[in-house]
Structure formats: C-alpha cells, structure tokens
Design an enzyme around this catalytic site. Sequence first.
Site, PDB file in Angstrom:
ATOM      1  N   HIS A  39       0.992   4.205  -3.130  1.00  0.00           N
ATOM      2  CA  HIS A  39       0.330   5.237  -2.369  1.00  0.00           C
ATOM      3  C   HIS A  39       1.287   6.426  -2.733  1.00  0.00           C
ATOM      4  CE1 HIS A  39      -1.445   7.886   0.345  1.00  0.00           C
ATOM      5  NE2 HIS A  39      -0.629   8.456   0.505  1.00  0.00           N
ATOM      6  N   HIS A  91       0.601  -1.444  -0.278  1.00  0.00           N
ATOM      7  CA  HIS A  91      -0.013  -0.247   0.103  1.00  0.00           C
ATOM      8  C   HIS A  91       1.003   1.264   0.220  1.00  0.00           C
ATOM      9  CE1 HIS A  91      -3.540   2.530   0.906  1.00  0.00           C
ATOM     10  NE2 HIS A  91      -2.446   2.588   1.658  1.00  0.00           N
ATOM     11  N   GLN A  97       3.597   1.762  -1.143  1.00  0.00           N
ATOM     12  CA  GLN A  97       4.622   2.332  -2.398  1.00  0.00           C
ATOM     13  C   GLN A  97       3.196   2.108  -3.426  1.00  0.00           C
ATOM     14  OE1 GLN A  97       7.848   1.930  -2.713  1.00  0.00           O
ATOM     15  NE2 GLN A  97       7.888   1.660  -0.779  1.00  0.00           N
TER      16      GLN A  97
END
Length: 116
Positions: A89, A85, A87
Amino acid sequence: MTDKYENPTSDDYMGVVMGIIMSGGNAKGLALQAIQQAKAGEFAEAESSLNEASEQLREAHDVQTDLLTRLAQGEKIGWNLYMVHAQDHLMNAITFKDLAVEVVGQEQRLQALENK
C-alpha cells in the site's frame, strides 16, 4: 532489548501496520485531490495537497525506518500478510504521488499554453 514487534498479532504490531496503511491511503487520496485541483486550475491548492501527501508518506517512511533499524539491531520483527499489504500500500502511494507531481506539472503547462 524488547522484541515489541515479534508477535504479528499484538496491538503494537497491528498499530504499526494500520498506521502505514492509513498514511499511504491518505497520501494517495491527497495526490488524487491535487490532480483534480490542477485540472480546475487551482495550482496553489494542488501544491498544498502534494505537500500534505509528502508529509503523510514521510510519517509512514519514519515508521518503516524504525522497523528496519530495530531489525538491524537484532530485534525480532514478525511478518505476516498484513505487513506485506501495508508495505504494498505504501509503495503504491509513493508511486501514485510521484506520478501526480508530473500530472500536475503537465496540467499547469497545458493551461498556460491555452491562456496565451
């Protein structure tokens, strides 16, 4: 060599994950702010916001590079959905900031044409 980030539930590991998420979120927010400033004709402020967004992304990228370096040196790095998540984001924030640079530039050109 200590495997500081092997346990994906450790405080160190989660601190890295949250740092990446926060820097990505801050960068995306600053990029959106730059677009809004450009629409209001505040181009110096928009440039400043984009520079701040770049700094936030640099900080997150530095953390990411540190993890990759540790991995390349043989340190065990744990992976879980939180890191995926983070990465994701970060990559979305990078893409959004790149797009914001283009939108700010277009807005500047449009307003210059309107003021001729």
